[in-house]
Design a protein around this motif. Structure first.
Motif, PDB file in Angstrom:
ATOM      1  N   ALA A  36      31.990  33.336  29.683  1.00 35.06           N
ATOM      2  CA  ALA A  36      32.839  32.573  30.747  1.00 35.06           C
ATOM      3  C   ALA A  36      34.032  33.846  31.303  1.00 35.06           C
ATOM      4  O   ALA A  36      33.808  34.125  32.476  1.00 35.06           O
ATOM      5  N   GLU A  37      34.497  34.544  30.413  1.00 35.54           N
ATOM      6  CA  GLU A  37      35.383  35.372  30.826  1.00 35.54           C
ATOM      7  C   GLU A  37      34.742  36.571  31.757  1.00 35.54           C
ATOM      8  O   GLU A  37      35.309  37.217  32.351  1.00 35.54           O
ATOM      9  N   ARG A  38      33.588  36.947  30.989  1.00 35.43           N
ATOM     10  CA  ARG A  38      32.903  38.211  31.615  1.00 35.43           C
ATOM     11  C   ARG A  38      32.231  37.743  33.077  1.00 35.43           C
ATOM     12  O   ARG A  38      32.495  38.454  33.973  1.00 35.43           O
ATOM     13  N   LEU A  39      32.171  36.515  33.309  1.00 35.04           N
ATOM     14  CA  LEU A  39      31.780  35.885  34.561  1.00 35.04           C
ATOM     15  C   LEU A  39      32.685  35.907  35.454  1.00 35.04           C
ATOM     16  O   LEU A  39      32.556  36.448  36.719  1.00 35.04           O
ATOM     17  N   GLU A  40      33.774  35.623  35.285  1.00 35.84           N
ATOM     18  CA  GLU A  40      35.076  35.546  35.804  1.00 35.84           C
ATOM     19  C   GLU A  40      35.647  36.977  36.187  1.00 35.84           C
ATOM     20  O   GLU A  40      35.803  37.299  37.292  1.00 35.84           O
ATOM     21  N   PHE A  41      35.534  37.914  35.441  1.00 33.84           N
ATOM     22  CA  PHE A  41      35.832  39.345  35.588  1.00 33.84           C
ATOM     23  C   PHE A  41      35.026  39.934  36.695  1.00 33.84           C
ATOM     24  O   PHE A  41      35.271  40.729  37.707  1.00 33.84           O
ATOM     25  N   PHE A  42      33.560  39.550  36.367  1.00 32.54           N
ATOM     26  CA  PHE A  42      32.478  40.209  37.328  1.00 32.54           C
ATOM     27  C   PHE A  42      32.642  39.687  38.946  1.00 32.54           C
ATOM     28  O   PHE A  42      32.656  40.600  39.711  1.00 32.54           O
ATOM     29  N   CYS A  43      32.793  38.371  38.906  1.00 34.88           N
ATOM     30  CA  CYS A  43      32.959  37.662  40.131  1.00 34.88           C
ATOM     31  C   CYS A  43      34.191  38.255  40.754  1.00 34.88           C
ATOM     32  O   CYS A  43      34.212  38.598  42.178  1.00 34.88           O
TER      33      CYS A  43
END
Length: 109
Positions: A36-43
């Motif tokens: 979830a954190e990686r997705l948020e950072f990526f987006c």
């Protein structure tokens, strides 16, 4: 085949976050609780809403299955090899996983 910009971002997120099952995630060295954190950072890095990326991932997953079945059953490479090794099942597993995680990922934003 080139995709739209959001499809390209979604493809990268699917593979690099990764937006995959726990088993597949661990194979990449990423802990599932980091997704979830990686997705948020990526987006955020790409300046696109996570919801848009998640919706586009679902679209490209369906397109990949359709393409793999069409070309793989026609014995065209590399799709025939992808089909033979079970990639359609892997994508379907990712799709089920994503449907189950979608609420959790959105909640963590």
């Amino acid at each position: 085949e080139p995709g739209t910009p959001i499809e390209d971002v979604a493809q990268a997120a699917w593979q690099c976050v990764p937006l995959k099952t726990t088993r597949q995630c661990l194979k990449t060295g990423v802990q599932p609780e980091e997704q979830a954190e990686r997705l948020e950072f990526f987006c955020n890095a790409y300046g696109v809403p996570c919801e848009d990326v998640l919706a586009a991932v679902k679209v490209i997953q369906n397109l990949e299955i359709d393409r793999m079945l069409e070309h793989g059953n026609a014995k065209k490479e590399p799709w025939a090899s992808f089909l033979a090794r079970g990639d359609v099942d892997f994508i379907r597993e990712d799709m089920v996983w994503l449907d189950q995680q979608n609420f959790i990922i959105k909640k963590n934003q």
